[in-house]
Design a protein around this motif. Structure first.
Motif, PDB file in Angstrom:
ATOM      1  N   ILE A   9       0.910  -0.961  -0.065  1.00  0.00           N
ATOM      2  CA  ILE A   9       0.042  -0.109   0.045  1.00  0.00           C
ATOM      3  C   ILE A   9       0.894   1.302  -0.046  1.00  0.00           C
ATOM      4  O   ILE A   9       1.521   1.527   0.900  1.00  0.00           O
ATOM      5  CB  ILE A   9      -0.957   0.086   1.349  1.00  0.00           C
ATOM      6  CG1 ILE A   9      -1.716  -1.135   1.169  1.00  0.00           C
ATOM      7  CG2 ILE A   9      -1.829   1.217   1.360  1.00  0.00           C
ATOM      8  CD1 ILE A   9      -2.632  -1.556   2.487  1.00  0.00           C
ATOM      9  N   VAL A  14       9.290   4.133  -0.156  1.00  0.00           N
ATOM     10  CA  VAL A  14       9.466   2.697   0.470  1.00  0.00           C
ATOM     11  C   VAL A  14       8.837   1.721  -0.360  1.00  0.00           C
ATOM     12  O   VAL A  14       9.424   0.642  -0.723  1.00  0.00           O
ATOM     13  CB  VAL A  14       8.842   2.793   1.779  1.00  0.00           C
ATOM     14  CG1 VAL A  14       8.922   1.379   2.393  1.00  0.00           C
ATOM     15  CG2 VAL A  14       9.728   3.658   2.631  1.00  0.00           C
ATOM     16  N   LEU A  35      -2.914   8.109  -5.520  1.00  0.00           N
ATOM     17  CA  LEU A  35      -2.458   9.092  -6.268  1.00  0.00           C
ATOM     18  C   LEU A  35      -2.222   8.712  -7.827  1.00  0.00           C
ATOM     19  O   LEU A  35      -2.288   7.303  -7.912  1.00  0.00           O
ATOM     20  CB  LEU A  35      -1.257   9.863  -5.728  1.00  0.00           C
ATOM     21  CG  LEU A  35      -1.650  10.583  -4.348  1.00  0.00           C
ATOM     22  CD1 LEU A  35      -0.166  10.917  -3.814  1.00  0.00           C
ATOM     23  CD2 LEU A  35      -2.296  11.835  -4.712  1.00  0.00           C
ATOM     24  N   ASP A  42       5.070  12.169  -0.423  1.00  0.00           N
ATOM     25  CA  ASP A  42       6.181  12.919   0.268  1.00  0.00           C
ATOM     26  C   ASP A  42       7.504  12.531  -0.443  1.00  0.00           C
ATOM     27  O   ASP A  42       8.383  13.219  -0.257  1.00  0.00           O
ATOM     28  CB  ASP A  42       6.040  12.906   1.500  1.00  0.00           C
ATOM     29  CG  ASP A  42       5.006  13.922   2.135  1.00  0.00           C
ATOM     30  OD1 ASP A  42       5.111  14.859   1.722  1.00  0.00           O
ATOM     31  OD2 ASP A  42       3.774  13.201   2.871  1.00  0.00           O
ATOM     32  N   GLU A 171      -6.473   4.608  -6.987  1.00  0.00           N
ATOM     33  CA  GLU A 171      -6.987   3.544  -6.566  1.00  0.00           C
ATOM     34  C   GLU A 171      -6.802   3.291  -4.807  1.00  0.00           C
ATOM     35  O   GLU A 171      -5.745   3.517  -4.534  1.00  0.00           O
ATOM     36  CB  GLU A 171      -6.858   2.155  -6.988  1.00  0.00           C
ATOM     37  CG  GLU A 171      -7.990   1.100  -6.833  1.00  0.00           C
ATOM     38  CD  GLU A 171      -7.968  -0.080  -7.469  1.00  0.00           C
ATOM     39  OE1 GLU A 171      -7.576  -0.032  -8.839  1.00  0.00           O
ATOM     40  OE2 GLU A 171      -7.823  -1.298  -6.940  1.00  0.00           O
ATOM     41  N   ALA A 202       2.963   0.596   3.596  1.00  0.00           N
ATOM     42  CA  ALA A 202       4.098   1.592   2.956  1.00  0.00           C
ATOM     43  C   ALA A 202       3.084   3.039   2.648  1.00  0.00           C
ATOM     44  O   ALA A 202       3.585   3.745   1.898  1.00  0.00           O
ATOM     45  CB  ALA A 202       4.823   1.257   1.871  1.00  0.00           C
ATOM     46  N   GLU A 226       9.496  22.334   5.398  1.00  0.00           N
ATOM     47  CA  GLU A 226       9.567  23.113   4.321  1.00  0.00           C
ATOM     48  C   GLU A 226      11.041  23.025   3.475  1.00  0.00           C
ATOM     49  O   GLU A 226      11.984  22.884   4.274  1.00  0.00           O
ATOM     50  CB  GLU A 226       9.107  24.552   4.483  1.00  0.00           C
ATOM     51  CG  GLU A 226       7.806  24.737   4.609  1.00  0.00           C
ATOM     52  CD  GLU A 226       7.221  26.152   4.759  1.00  0.00           C
ATOM     53  OE1 GLU A 226       7.025  26.806   3.848  1.00  0.00           O
ATOM     54  OE2 GLU A 226       7.160  26.666   5.963  1.00  0.00           O
ATOM     55  N   TYR A 259      19.733  21.997   6.648  1.00  0.00           N
ATOM     56  CA  TYR A 259      20.639  21.311   5.939  1.00  0.00           C
ATOM     57  C   TYR A 259      20.522  21.734   4.376  1.00  0.00           C
ATOM     58  O   TYR A 259      19.428  21.780   3.806  1.00  0.00           O
ATOM     59  CB  TYR A 259      20.675  19.838   6.072  1.00  0.00           C
ATOM     60  CG  TYR A 259      19.187  19.134   5.861  1.00  0.00           C
ATOM     61  CD1 TYR A 259      18.478  19.039   7.016  1.00  0.00           C
ATOM     62  CD2 TYR A 259      18.954  18.271   4.855  1.00  0.00           C
ATOM     63  CE1 TYR A 259      17.123  18.479   6.982  1.00  0.00           C
ATOM     64  CE2 TYR A 259      17.832  17.864   4.665  1.00  0.00           C
ATOM     65  CZ  TYR A 259      16.910  17.842   5.793  1.00  0.00           C
ATOM     66  OH  TYR A 259      15.565  17.224   5.737  1.00  0.00           O
ATOM     67  N   TRP A 313       8.848  24.588  -0.954  1.00  0.00           N
ATOM     68  CA  TRP A 313       7.775  23.846  -0.991  1.00  0.00           C
ATOM     69  C   TRP A 313       7.526  23.067   0.377  1.00  0.00           C
ATOM     70  O   TRP A 313       8.556  23.361   1.160  1.00  0.00           O
ATOM     71  CB  TRP A 313       7.654  22.532  -2.026  1.00  0.00           C
ATOM     72  CG  TRP A 313       8.696  21.769  -1.856  1.00  0.00           C
ATOM     73  CD1 TRP A 313       8.862  20.682  -1.184  1.00  0.00           C
ATOM     74  CD2 TRP A 313      10.084  21.857  -2.295  1.00  0.00           C
ATOM     75  NE1 TRP A 313      10.122  20.161  -1.178  1.00  0.00           N
ATOM     76  CE2 TRP A 313      10.879  20.821  -2.048  1.00  0.00           C
ATOM     77  CE3 TRP A 313      10.590  22.819  -3.309  1.00  0.00           C
ATOM     78  CZ2 TRP A 313      12.404  20.537  -2.332  1.00  0.00           C
ATOM     79  CZ3 TRP A 313      11.942  22.692  -3.725  1.00  0.00           C
ATOM     80  CH2 TRP A 313      12.872  21.571  -3.256  1.00  0.00           C
ATOM     81  N   GLY A 315       6.197  19.645   2.612  1.00  0.00           N
ATOM     82  CA  GLY A 315       5.580  18.322   2.832  1.00  0.00           C
ATOM     83  C   GLY A 315       5.725  17.679   4.062  1.00  0.00           C
ATOM     84  O   GLY A 315       6.016  18.495   5.058  1.00  0.00           O
ATOM     85  N   TYR A 317       6.980  14.843   6.997  1.00  0.00           N
ATOM     86  CA  TYR A 317       7.525  13.798   7.456  1.00  0.00           C
ATOM     87  C   TYR A 317       6.686  12.815   8.317  1.00  0.00           C
ATOM     88  O   TYR A 317       6.120  13.191   9.182  1.00  0.00           O
ATOM     89  CB  TYR A 317       8.634  14.120   8.535  1.00  0.00           C
ATOM     90  CG  TYR A 317       9.918  15.004   8.206  1.00  0.00           C
ATOM     91  CD1 TYR A 317      10.172  15.476   7.007  1.00  0.00           C
ATOM     92  CD2 TYR A 317      11.020  15.028   9.356  1.00  0.00           C
ATOM     93  CE1 TYR A 317      11.449  15.920   6.627  1.00  0.00           C
ATOM     94  CE2 TYR A 317      12.107  15.734   8.884  1.00  0.00           C
ATOM     95  CZ  TYR A 317      12.380  16.325   7.432  1.00  0.00           C
ATOM     96  OH  TYR A 317      13.475  16.908   7.132  1.00  0.00           O
ATOM     97  N   PRO A 318       6.738  11.430   7.961  1.00  0.00           N
ATOM     98  CA  PRO A 318       6.004  10.612   8.795  1.00  0.00           C
ATOM     99  C   PRO A 318       6.688  10.133  10.024  1.00  0.00           C
ATOM    100  O   PRO A 318       7.523   9.412  10.053  1.00  0.00           O
ATOM    101  CB  PRO A 318       5.576   9.407   7.928  1.00  0.00           C
ATOM    102  CG  PRO A 318       6.377   9.500   6.746  1.00  0.00           C
ATOM    103  CD  PRO A 318       7.306  11.025   6.805  1.00  0.00           C
ATOM    104  N   CYS A 343      10.060   9.135   9.056  1.00  0.00           N
ATOM    105  CA  CYS A 343      10.631  10.380   9.314  1.00  0.00           C
ATOM    106  C   CYS A 343      11.151  11.132   8.317  1.00  0.00           C
ATOM    107  O   CYS A 343      10.704  11.299   7.061  1.00  0.00           O
ATOM    108  CB  CYS A 343      11.551  10.285  10.434  1.00  0.00           C
ATOM    109  SG  CYS A 343      10.841   9.161  11.985  1.00  0.00           S
ATOM    110  N   PHE A 347      13.336   8.198   1.922  1.00  0.00           N
ATOM    111  CA  PHE A 347      13.888   8.102   0.595  1.00  0.00           C
ATOM    112  C   PHE A 347      15.392   7.478   0.516  1.00  0.00           C
ATOM    113  O   PHE A 347      15.670   6.424  -0.165  1.00  0.00           O
ATOM    114  CB  PHE A 347      14.376   9.403  -0.054  1.00  0.00           C
ATOM    115  CG  PHE A 347      15.176   9.545  -1.524  1.00  0.00           C
ATOM    116  CD1 PHE A 347      14.718   8.901  -2.657  1.00  0.00           C
ATOM    117  CD2 PHE A 347      16.357  10.241  -1.586  1.00  0.00           C
ATOM    118  CE1 PHE A 347      15.400   8.411  -3.731  1.00  0.00           C
ATOM    119  CE2 PHE A 347      16.839  10.429  -2.688  1.00  0.00           C
ATOM    120  CZ  PHE A 347      16.597   9.585  -3.672  1.00  0.00           C
TER     121      PHE A 347
END
Ligand SMILES: Cc1cc2nc3c(=O)[nH]c(=O)nc-3n(C[C@H](O)[C@H](O)[C@H](O)COP(=O)(O)OP(=O)(O)OC[C@H]3O[C@@H](n4cnc5c(N)ncnc54)[C@H](O)[C@@H]3O)c2cc1C
Length: 389
Positions: A9, A14, A35, A42, A171, A202, A226, A259, A313, A315, A317-318, A343, A347
């Motif tokens: 999912i 990931v 999507l 993210d 879906e 995921a 950001e 960073y 932009w 986004g 962080y989970p 977190c 990536f």
């Protein structure tokens, strides 16, 4: 009804490299995302930093494998994902940070990381023009690097499909069906039902909702961060620069670390950790971010003062409670697997983690995998926070 060995999912940082690994290893794989195409949540908000420089051994080992995959990708599969092995440097401007980084380096070395604490002269050589007022040195890990999240995910996606992975976009997974409240039977979407033995969560910022489908509490909360990118200028430094000093004054507002690095096109890409954390799913940009980070970056590297910012932009962080991912099987549901709570590092973790998950499904985990899974387990003690989050 279509039948799969594994349904993943989420087609993000990931899910996609995991599908690559499972399909390559011969598992019939389906990835579902609400999507319209790959990497649209993210993943595309990540700035592309890839480091094995963590203080958590599981993350060090996973990212060391990820770095092997990113760095050999073009040679192996022919796609340029903008991999650049420029290293990472965490800077020390206070005695407290010098001690923290030196202690962490000793730990990191014990887990096999190529890293040193280097003196201010070496830092000035790596980052020409850096403000050396009170600079005490910093860490340098030359094997870390960066790549384009979108180019990487699209290339992993194409390759995973070549290995036989299927994707369903537009879906939404709305339920996970179990037998006797224990064994996974199928995954239900707003369009179809897919029979499967394994489900991998995921779902990034939506991990908690997916956990709810099997009555499992997933302690992942999204937090807003950001980022921005400048016009291109001649390349003049290679490492990702991490300034871990918090800031709290009228000059730059409240923020934690920030960073930045210079990408292959010469553009500077940057990101800031706000203070306090902004919990929630708000992806709208603020007008406070750019003044905050630009003042800090110019103070650190004055030669950036005339560079133009092209775009910013925001986004998510989970976030997990201890800033480490939650990965692996759970006692409560047979066939359900967590790959959540990435977190700010999903990536960089994705490719190494995908391979581990494939070994887990095929009951081929090695002793290192078992150690990693133990430290990232759903049942662990969440009381110890990652130092270099
Ligand atoms: C500003 C910023 C900078 C960052 N910089 C870096 C960096 O330099 N390096 C790094 O490693 N990380 C970085 N990150 C973090 C990184 O982006 C995340 O950790 C990572 O994308 C999370 O991966 P994921 O696969 O868990 O989630 P995602 O990539 O968001 O993928 C989850 C997918 O699941 C889908 N989904 C969720 N629920 C359902 C459902 N019910 N049905 C169907 N589909 C569903 C979503 O649509 C989404 O596509 C950064 C993040 C931000 C915001």
């Amino acid at each position: 009804m279509a039948e799969y060995d594994v349904v993943i999912i989420g087609a993000g940082s990931v899910g996609v490299p995991t599908a690559l690994a499972t399909a390559k290893d011969g598992l019939k794989t389906l990835v579902i995302d609400f999507l319209p195409s790959v990497a649209q949540a993210d993943n595309k908000h990540a700035i592309g930093g890839i480091r094995a420089t963590h203080s958590h051994k599981g993350k060090i080992w996973l990212c060391q494998r990820s770095i092997e995959i990113f760095s050999s990708w073009e040679e192996k599969y022919g796609d340029d994902i903008w991999w650049s092995q420029g290293g990472y440097t965490f800077l020390a401007y206070t005695k407290e940070h010098e001690n923290l980084l030196k202690d962490t380096v000793n730990l990191q070395k014990s887990y096999g990381l190529n890293i040193d604490f280097v003196d201010p002269e070496k830092i000035m050589e790596l980052i020409p023009g850096i403000n050396n007022n009170s600079l005490l040195g910093g860490t340098y890990s030359p094997e870390d690097g960066n790549a384009s999240p979108l180019l990487s995910l699209h290339s992993f996606f194409r390759q995973s499909r070549d290995y036989g992975a299927d994707y369903q976009f537009n879906e939404e997974v709305i339920d996970i069906v179990t037998k006797n409240n224990y064994n996974i039977v199928s995954v239900k979407t707003d369009k179809a039902t897919y029979k499967t033995r394994f489900v991998i969560n995921a779902a990034g910022a939506h991990a908690k909702e997916v956990g709810n489908m099997v009555d499992l509490y997933i302690s992942v909360e999204p937090e807003s961060h950001e980022a921005g990118i400048t016009e291109p200028v001649k390349n003049f430094f290679t490492p990702m620069i991490v300034d871990i000093r918090p800031c709290s004054d009228s000059r730059c507002g409240d923020s934690k670390n920030y960073y930045f690095y210079q990408n292959k096109e010469g553009k500077i890409i940057f990101c800031l950790t706000p203070s306090p954390n902004i919990v929630g799913t708000d992806r709208r940009e603020t007008s406070s971010f750019l003044p905050q980070i630009s003042k800090r970056m110019i103070q650190l590297l004055p030669r950036l003062r005339n560079i133009k910012v092209r775009r910013t932009w925001r986004g998510l962080y989970p976030m997990s409670p201890d800033c480490n991912p939650i990965v692996g099987k759970v006692r409560e549901i047979e066939g359900y697997i967590n790959a959540v709570g990435m977190c700010g590092q999903g990536f960089m973790l994705g490719p190494g983690l995908g391979e581990l998950l494939s070994r887990l499904l095929r009951e081929k985990t090695n002793s290192k995998d078992k150690e990693i899974l133990e430290t990232l387990s759903y049942d662990r003690d969440f009381g110890i926070e990652e130092e270099l989050k």
